[in-house]
Write a protein that holds these residues in place. Structure first.
Motif, mmCIF file in Angstrom:
data_model
loop_
_atom_site.group_PDB
_atom_site.id
_atom_site.type_symbol
_atom_site.label_atom_id
_atom_site.label_comp_id
_atom_site.label_asym_id
_atom_site.label_seq_id
_atom_site.Cartn_x
_atom_site.Cartn_y
_atom_site.Cartn_z
ATOM 1 N N VAL A 16 7.764 0.682 -12.675
ATOM 2 C CA VAL A 16 6.650 1.489 -12.167
ATOM 3 C C VAL A 16 5.815 2.023 -13.333
ATOM 4 C CG1 VAL A 16 5.997 3.577 -10.925
ATOM 5 C CG2 VAL A 16 7.820 2.147 -10.050
ATOM 6 N N THR A 17 6.485 2.476 -14.385
ATOM 7 C CA THR A 17 5.763 3.003 -15.549
ATOM 8 C C THR A 17 4.896 1.928 -16.188
ATOM 9 O OG1 THR A 17 7.653 4.435 -15.952
ATOM 10 C CG2 THR A 17 6.014 4.312 -17.681
ATOM 11 N N THR A 36 8.742 -5.379 -9.454
ATOM 12 C CA THR A 36 9.753 -4.370 -9.786
ATOM 13 C C THR A 36 10.866 -4.289 -8.737
ATOM 14 O OG1 THR A 36 8.187 -3.107 -11.115
ATOM 15 C CG2 THR A 36 10.125 -1.931 -10.329
ATOM 16 N N ARG A 50 12.291 2.533 -12.723
ATOM 17 C CA ARG A 50 11.480 3.452 -13.512
ATOM 18 C C ARG A 50 10.639 2.708 -14.545
ATOM 19 N NH1 ARG A 50 14.515 7.399 -16.968
ATOM 20 N NH2 ARG A 50 15.862 5.688 -16.480
ATOM 21 N N ALA A 87 14.166 5.695 -8.097
ATOM 22 C CA ALA A 87 14.766 5.759 -9.426
ATOM 23 C C ALA A 87 15.435 7.115 -9.636
ATOM 24 C CB ALA A 87 13.703 5.511 -10.495
ATOM 25 N N LEU A 137 0.334 8.258 -6.739
ATOM 26 C CA LEU A 137 1.458 8.528 -7.643
ATOM 27 C C LEU A 137 1.373 9.949 -8.184
ATOM 28 C CD1 LEU A 137 2.203 5.529 -10.055
ATOM 29 C CD2 LEU A 137 3.841 6.828 -8.711
ATOM 30 N N SER A 146 9.358 3.449 -5.341
ATOM 31 C CA SER A 146 10.207 2.978 -6.436
ATOM 32 C C SER A 146 10.450 4.101 -7.441
ATOM 33 C CB SER A 146 9.578 1.775 -7.130
ATOM 34 O OG SER A 146 9.433 0.703 -6.230
ATOM 35 N N GLY A 147 9.404 4.871 -7.702
ATOM 36 C CA GLY A 147 9.572 5.995 -8.617
ATOM 37 C C GLY A 147 10.571 7.005 -8.079
ATOM 38 N N ALA A 159 4.729 1.821 -5.415
ATOM 39 C CA ALA A 159 4.788 2.635 -6.625
ATOM 40 C C ALA A 159 5.548 3.940 -6.396
ATOM 41 C CB ALA A 159 3.375 2.933 -7.120
ATOM 42 N N THR A 160 5.140 4.699 -5.377
ATOM 43 C CA THR A 160 5.766 6.009 -5.176
ATOM 44 C C THR A 160 7.223 5.884 -4.751
ATOM 45 O OG1 THR A 160 4.787 6.031 -2.969
ATOM 46 C CG2 THR A 160 3.710 7.338 -4.644
ATOM 47 N N LEU A 194 3.930 13.144 -7.262
ATOM 48 C CA LEU A 194 4.714 13.830 -8.290
ATOM 49 C C LEU A 194 4.520 15.336 -8.195
ATOM 50 C CD1 LEU A 194 4.208 11.468 -11.356
ATOM 51 C CD2 LEU A 194 6.331 11.938 -10.143
ATOM 52 N N SER A 199 18.202 2.084 -11.142
ATOM 53 C CA SER A 199 17.315 3.225 -11.364
ATOM 54 C C SER A 199 16.409 2.967 -12.560
ATOM 55 C CB SER A 199 18.152 4.482 -11.582
ATOM 56 O OG SER A 199 17.330 5.560 -11.952
#
Lengths: 131, 276
Positions: A27-28, A91, A24, B64, B236, B60-61, B57-58, B240, A20
């Motif tokens: 991506v950030t 990632t 995070r 998490a 993204l 993986s976010g 991106a989305t 959110l 996790s």
């Protein structure tokens, strides 16, 4: 054969926690790089019209990681964005690498094999191979 | 038009795509590609490249976040990724050989199928039962939290699930989408997993699947920084916001309205691809 095997439920939870965090952070970091590159890109390239209407019309990048990093540090906007995109793609790859190492350490042979196969396919694709 | 205007339009559209995608559960990818190709005249190869980036991106976010909730079955995900990544390489390779119009038509058909998928009734959750031999041997069984304690489950029909996952991966690689709906279908319907396990595990797999196609896309020049940048950031942001709104707005009427929008986009893509 039934039973929990080498990897127990609590270990799974720990692995999931680390995965996790990898996702995070990745991506950030990628989003920040892409955003930073985007800002510089718009400040510099504002006037030209984009060429996305025909495939092949847009410029091809060098695709060489070393060049991308070097150009990014020089402040070239497309390179900064590309660096962010590379971080993004790496990632989920990092997540697989982590899982592989974790299963190796836990001596979970079956999942070492699964992770290794997935990683092989990823590397195959990332190094430019296709069918 | 100049780059700033174009980028602003793409960014705004991407936020909408992320929003729509997360509210319908279909993901931003299925909206981004039609948006870019039909509305903005972007070549489909660049569109699927940018879309794929946003999908990584989305998902993986989201993954998490979901991993911490305890529904994701990591081992089912890793096992099935063998299938999805292989399929993804197949699909992405196909994308490099097919003409753009063919990709557009396939995309339109998949959009229409997605509408059907999201509107159909779901069968009730699988009850924890005996026979799940292969599932036990591969240690794919798991538990998920409920208010009354942990419930144990074991996946069934694993070869079927594996097969469908290869197809899901191929679609992801060919169209630059996440194929979350197909993955959920395989986990929920074929493998009889509890629904929340299916949705979170599907999400878990999307990023790795997309990464398997991304390598091929990058080397063929599908992914353009100037285009991928606003798409990734917009989707993204939209996702959110959509995730927050989702808790509030679960009405069926809204889902039907969004399904109608996706239907329209699907028809547009088929029309565009066939040059009707």
């Amino acid at each position: 054969m039934n039973g929990p095997g080498p990897t127990t439920r609590t270990t799974d939870d720990a692995l999931e926690g680390v995965m996790s965090r990898i996702l995070r952070v990745g991506v950030t970091a990628a989003a920040l790089l892409v955003a930073a590159g985007g800002v510089v890109y718009l400040l510099r390239v504002g006037e030209l019209s984009p060429h996305y209407g025909t495939f092949g019309a847009a410029a091809r990048s060098s695709r060489d990681p070393a060049t991308i990093v070097r150009d990014a540090f020089r402040g070239q906007p497309t390179a900064i964005i590309e660096l962010g995109l590379v971080v993004l793609v790496l990632t989920p790859v990092s997540r697989v690498v982590f899982a592989l190492l974790a299963f190796l350490r836990l001596r979970d042979r079956l999942y070492v094999v699964f992770s290794a196969v997935v990683l092989t396919v990823l590397v195959f694709s990332l190094t430019g191979h296709s069918l | 038009m100049d780059t700033i205007t174009f980028t602003a339009i793409v960014f705004a559209g991407s936020i909408g795509a992320g929003l729509l995608g997360s509210l319908t559960g279909l993901g931003g990818g299925v909206v981004i590609v039609p948006l870019l190709t039909v509305a903005l005249g972007v070549d489909v190869h660049y569109a699927i490249g940018a879309s794929l980036v946003s999908v990584i991106a989305t998902s993986s976010g989201a993954a998490a976040a979901y991993l911490k909730e305890g529904f994701t079955n990591m081992r089912i995900g890793i096992f099935l990724e063998v299938a999805t990544t292989a399929g993804a390489v197949l699909g992405a390779s196909l994308a490099t050989h097919l003409p753009g119009r063919a990709i557009e038509v396939v995309f339109g058909v998949v959009l229409l199928a997605s509408v059907f998928l999201t509107l159909r009734l779901r069968e009730p959750d699988a009850v924890a039962g005996a026979d799940g031999g292969l599932g036990q041997r591969l240690r794919l069984d798991g538990e998920y939290p409920t208010p009354d304690g942990s419930v144990h489950y074991v996946p069934r029909r694993i070869p079927l699930g594996f097969g469908i996952m290869t197809g899901a991966g191929a679609l992801s690689g060919l169209l630059g989408i996440g194929s979350g709906a197909v993955k959920v279908l395989a986990l929920d319907q074929a493998m009889r997993l509890p629904f929340k396990v299916s949705t979170t595990t599907s999400n878990f797999m999307i990023g790795v699947t997309a990464a398997a196609s991304a390598g091929i896309y990058l080397h063929r020049g599908f992914i353009q920084p100037g285009l991928a940048m606003p798409v990734m950031l917009g989707v993204l942001a939209g996702s959110l916001v959509g995730a927050r709104l989702l808790v509030v707005s679960r009405t069926r009427a809204l889902r039907v309205a969004f399904a109608a929008a996706i239907l329209a986009l699907g028809l547009e893509m088929i029309v565009s691809g066939l040059h009707l």
